[in-house]
Write an enzyme that holds these catalytic residues in place. Structure first.
Site, PDB file in Angstrom:
ATOM      1  N   ASP A  91       1.001  -1.267  -0.149  1.00 53.89           N
ATOM      2  CA  ASP A  91      -0.072  -0.064   0.027  1.00 53.89           C
ATOM      3  C   ASP A  91       0.655   1.301  -0.092  1.00 53.89           C
ATOM      4  O   ASP A  91       2.119   1.166   0.219  1.00 53.89           O
ATOM      5  CB  ASP A  91      -0.831  -0.020   1.286  1.00 53.89           C
ATOM      6  N   SER A  92       0.173   2.325  -0.192  1.00 50.81           N
ATOM      7  CA  SER A  92       0.753   3.615  -0.216  1.00 50.81           C
ATOM      8  C   SER A  92       1.526   4.114   1.363  1.00 50.81           C
ATOM      9  O   SER A  92       2.246   4.784   1.596  1.00 50.81           O
ATOM     10  CB  SER A  92       0.241   4.736  -0.595  1.00 50.81           C
ATOM     11  N   CYS A 102     -10.998   2.275  -0.457  1.00 52.04           N
ATOM     12  CA  CYS A 102      -9.705   2.691  -0.301  1.00 52.04           C
ATOM     13  C   CYS A 102      -9.328   1.988   1.055  1.00 52.04           C
ATOM     14  O   CYS A 102     -10.227   1.956   2.184  1.00 52.04           O
ATOM     15  CB  CYS A 102      -9.591   4.076  -0.003  1.00 52.04           C
ATOM     16  N   GLU A 120      -3.938   8.797   7.964  1.00 55.43           N
ATOM     17  CA  GLU A 120      -2.267   8.652   8.149  1.00 55.43           C
ATOM     18  C   GLU A 120      -1.950   9.562   9.508  1.00 55.43           C
ATOM     19  O   GLU A 120      -1.015   9.252  10.296  1.00 55.43           O
ATOM     20  CB  GLU A 120      -1.363   9.182   7.007  1.00 55.43           C
ATOM     21  N   HIS A 150      -7.699   2.493   3.620  1.00 52.79           N
ATOM     22  CA  HIS A 150      -7.658   3.428   4.757  1.00 52.79           C
ATOM     23  C   HIS A 150      -8.974   3.547   5.454  1.00 52.79           C
ATOM     24  O   HIS A 150      -8.947   3.908   6.434  1.00 52.79           O
ATOM     25  CB  HIS A 150      -7.094   4.888   4.289  1.00 52.79           C
ATOM     26  N   CYS A 157      -4.388  -2.015  -1.514  1.00 52.16           N
ATOM     27  CA  CYS A 157      -4.351  -0.533  -2.034  1.00 52.16           C
ATOM     28  C   CYS A 157      -5.499  -0.249  -3.414  1.00 52.16           C
ATOM     29  O   CYS A 157      -5.395  -0.765  -4.279  1.00 52.16           O
ATOM     30  CB  CYS A 157      -3.068  -0.018  -2.567  1.00 52.16           C
TER      31      CYS A 157
END
Ligand code: DGL
Length: 261
Positions: A10-11, A182, A152, A184, A73
């Site tokens: 993932d990022s 997503c 984040e 997240h 992701c």
């Protein structure tokens, strides 16, 4: 039996929501997690950039001799998986296919909301994948570009999170299910639930991936039967909030390693 690890990409910290579910379902598997924190966020980048970064992630895992790669992701799945799956001779699993398979089996799901990054919504990947297999589904798409950076930061269950979620969801009405497109976004699950109430099924793609991988590994005799239950985390930049957010999510202390990709 295959005791090699699974690679997960993932990022940033979002893919840890997938790691959590895979660990629950397949506790013997060893996971190598890569968060490209140096280049976060992916959601605002072009398709060419996402393909290039996904290729680098895959090459990192190939050097680690993994048996399968999970693109944890939504942005990389929707923009790069078609390209990279043709380039490498290793199972590459994204978040869309396992989730679409699940939804098609649920006869009560007709009207679906999809929330994701701007890049994912621009690719129209979810709508295409769902409608190709059932043209009668109604899809409402909504890009929520602020949510991944907020996750984040660890702002997933405060007043700012409630306001942002309320604003993003205000035009998504009369749905049976909401896809968290997503990785997240499961971090906002409590706030989203409060906003939508009990009648809407909230779909966490990590759970879908965990079921999909389990079935695949059983079928292909790829399960790790040793009791491993380990994971290693690599980040491309460690000056970030990853550890704080991740340890709250998985309820464990963890350490990270720095790497280049
Ligand atoms: N977790 C990611 C996704 O599923 C990426 C968020 C971002 O980097 O913008 O789309």
């Amino acid at each position: 039996m295959d005791s090699r690890p699974i690679g997960m990409f993932d990022s940033g910290v979002g893919g840890m929501t997938v790691l959590k579910e895979v660990k629950k379902k397949l506790p013997n598997e060893k996971i190598i997690y890569l968060g490209d924190t140096k280049r976060f966020p992916y959601g605002s980048k072009s398709k060419e950039t996402i393909i290039e970064l996904t290729k680098r992630g895959i090459e990192f895992f190939i050097k680690k001799d993994v048996k399968a790669i999970i693109i944890a992701c939504g942005t990389a799945t929707s923009q790069a998986i078609d390209t990279v799956s043709k380039m490498y001779n290793i199972p590459i699993i994204g978040i869309i296919e396992p989730t679409v398979n699940y939804i098609l089996k649920q006869k009560n799901i007709k009207n679906i909301g999809v929330i994701a990054t701007a890049g994912t919504i621009r690719s129209n990947g979810w709508e295409k994948a769902l409608k190709e297999r059932n043209s009668e589904l109604n899809i409402i798409n909504k890009a929520c570009p602020l949510l991944a950076p907020m996750a984040e930061e660890g702002w997933t269950n405060n007043e700012v999170a409630s306001l942002a979620v309320k604003e993003y969801l205000k035009d998504i009405n009369n749905i049976d299910a909401l896809i968290l497109g997503c990785t997240h976004y499961p971090l906002f699950e409590d706030v989203i639930k409060k906003e939508l109430g009990d009648t809407v099924e909230i779909i966490n793609t990590g759970k879908m991936i965990a079921d999909f991988i389990k079935e695949l590994f059983e079928k292909e005799n790829m399960l790790n039967l040793d009791n491993n239950n380990l994971y290693e985390i690599y980040l491309t930049d460690i000056e970030c909030n990853f550890v704080n957010v991740a340890k709250k999510l998985i309820n464990e202390e963890l350490s990270v390693n720095k790497t280049e990709i």
